[in-house]
Design a protein around this motif. Sequence first.
Motif, PDB file in Angstrom:
ATOM      1  N   MET A  23      32.981 -37.879  -5.281  1.00 36.63           N
ATOM      2  CA  MET A  23      32.297 -39.180  -5.237  1.00 36.63           C
ATOM      3  C   MET A  23      31.712 -39.449  -3.854  1.00 36.63           C
ATOM      4  N   PHE A  24      32.535 -39.280  -2.823  1.00 39.42           N
ATOM      5  CA  PHE A  24      32.085 -39.649  -1.481  1.00 39.42           C
ATOM      6  C   PHE A  24      31.065 -38.657  -0.918  1.00 39.42           C
ATOM      7  N   SER A  25      31.223 -37.372  -1.227  1.00 38.98           N
ATOM      8  CA  SER A  25      30.243 -36.399  -0.740  1.00 38.98           C
ATOM      9  C   SER A  25      28.900 -36.596  -1.428  1.00 38.98           C
ATOM     10  N   THR A  26      28.933 -36.951  -2.712  1.00 40.12           N
ATOM     11  CA  THR A  26      27.694 -37.216  -3.445  1.00 40.12           C
ATOM     12  C   THR A  26      26.950 -38.388  -2.828  1.00 40.12           C
ATOM     13  N   LEU A  27      27.690 -39.443  -2.495  1.00 37.51           N
ATOM     14  CA  LEU A  27      27.069 -40.605  -1.869  1.00 37.51           C
ATOM     15  C   LEU A  27      26.585 -40.276  -0.461  1.00 37.51           C
TER      16      LEU A  27
END
Length: 814
Positions: free
Chosen positions: A414-418
């Motif tokens: 989730m955080f890497s995608t964002l």
Amino acid sequence: MKVLKFGGSSVASADVIRKVKEIVLETEANKIVVVVSALGGVTDLLLDTAKSASDQDPAYKDGLKKIEKRHLEIIKNLLPVASQSSVLSKVKSELNILETLLEGAFYIGEITPRLSDKIVSFGELLSAYIISEFFRESGLGAVFKDARELLLTDHTHGKAVVNFPESNKRSKAYFTEVQSKIIVLPGFIASTADGNVTTLGRGGSDYTASILAAALDAEELQIWTDVSGMYTANPKIVKQAKPIVHISYEEAMELSHFGAKVLYPPTVQPVLDKGLPIVIKNTLDPQAGGTVITKKSPEEGRTVRGISYIPNISLLSLEGAGMIGIPGISKRLFEVLSQANISVVLITQASSEHSICIGIDDEDAAKAIREIESAFAYEISLGKIKPVIHEKDLAIIALVGDQMKNHQGLSGKMFSTLGKNNVNIRAIAQGASERNISAVIRKEDVKKALNTLHEAFFEVNTKQLNLFILGTGNVGAKLLEQLRQQRKYLKEHLRLNIRVVGISNSRTMYFEEQGIALDKWPELLVSGNKADENIFFNTIQKINARNSILVDNTASERVAAVYPKYLKQSISVVTCNKIACSSAFGQYLKLKELAKEYKAPFMFETNVGAGLPIIDTLKHLMASGDEVIAIKAVLSGSLNFIFDNFNEKTRFYEIVKTAQEEGYTEPDPKIDLSGIDVMRKILILARESGLKLELNDIENRAFLPDEALQTKDNDSFFTVLKKYEEDFQKLVKEAAAKQCKLKFVASLQNGKASVGLEHIPKGHDFYSLAGSDNIVLFYTKRYPEQPLIIKGAGAGAEVTASGIFADIIRIGNY
């Protein structure tokens, strides 16, 4: 027995109410309980009218007229003339009571919570009465029942607490005795033991239906709205959102809490204990499947079930050294907020106990800050705790799913995608149940964040790329055509959905957020706005699309200078413009560093060799530990074309003119013939080999006369070429005498680079190079004697465009 609830959008007009009747007719059950909201928009109209009255604004009477007109029109559209009289009389009688209440508010200049509940109750009461009469007139045998006679609450007006034992008792008694198959009730409203009207708060009609369904052990609760169930994300924001067929109570409550407005969390609670199913259906599309909500979701393998968000969030941070190790700080903070009736939607606390961060509604922020700073005034005065830090214009996004617990890597994904899309995360929260992961982001990033996460978690490895193209000349036009031709192939085989969102040439620019129709781009561009570099950049920022890529097809130094601005916004850059990578070494290095820092690829394969994989091959050699000893290359397709076709029977300026017309040279052919273009290319290869060189470090054995280099335009340039034809013929004759060919060669060896014309003898790798082809010989530690050779077309709009296209695809696979 089934309980059917119809929201405001489902009873907004006579036509939709007719659909409601058909739905009720087709429902199979021994008894059907129909709970309705006020006519769409009427509750807001009632509240606005009440406020006008309490402000002693005579315009409240206009609001009252609108309310009356709305209901009378519905009656006249639904009922035959012969049946309207009694219904109109009843409705007008109720509206007279409403008028009296509003007059009272006007005269005293105030509305109490009790009076407000009384006023807004007319929305549901009138709606339910009119619909019950319509059903009865249509032969359905329906009866109207006032929900205030069944649901008992405390005296908390605006959001009353239900007395479930008494409400259940009354409901069971009534529905056991009533003979009619269809019973229509108003939602949202209830009453106290002494008969005063109360309301059940936000989602109150859903709540009414849920209370009755649980009390009567209904077969199922159906909630009819204007969407076909719950979706993996808001379909108005995420076009690829999919309906969720089956979901658990807990997942539904989490999604509802985080903004999925088809259902409100309190609705679920009464039926949850009974294990009754809830079905979300679309009044406007009754045949659509909808969403079934039960105790347990059957899709055990699915980790993330939905992505939702809450807009208009403020973050308040209380921090200071005086908080560390002091018991009761959290208690005092949340007690203050509770007493002020402020709901906290997110909490994070540093393990050092140095700070507590909470998320609340923007509207509550000023009040919360005032109350908190008042409660901690002593500690703030001593400097032990800082004044409240307020961040606004934020939103919360959340991943939701029962199966997320113990599933490794979800938060990282989730955080890497964002992060790859420049979505900055201000705070993070994850409950112990691991049923949701929440993050606070800027509200302007919501659309990009939801689409990016949906793509990552729900779409079949399909990645959307959004292109903003500068330059629509020879190369740009070919690229746009290639993108159009390959669109279907890319989706089916590479799982890439490439959209051109913005295009610009030197005169005009055009944007289309959903993607420009590539078969119409020339006329759309003509109809666009005046080109402006700053507005172009600002528009890209405003659109804020995920996986954004700037494609530079120009040779503009001004455009190359703004690459850092794009990379800092995590906008990738693909360019055939050699100026940036051949500028000062510090600038070249900065671009590479920015690309790494902001995870925005900077791709420039076409800087050398157009569509040939020269830079890519060199990068792989270096990454695998090889070391460049020397490079020998013919890097100008235009110069190779010129000298391959120039001989004693042709004239030099004519060959140059042909090369320009066929797109082999830059628009200004002097750039090619001066050697500066080749200098830039060998400089880029030297830098990619690990050398720190500047453009003026490269020796240029120029063959053009100074007079040609000093010309200001192409006409003057060609005039000078004609003047020096004899000198050019001399070059050809000298090479022919040695049985050699003229080639403009770039060399790199021992840390030094040079470019210039050379005599190439028969048998040399360069001798047979024809047309606009390029060739590069890489001599490395692994290829010391027999070099690694790359050879092929190195100029022309078609191959340059294909090289840019390849870089775009590389980013898609990044």
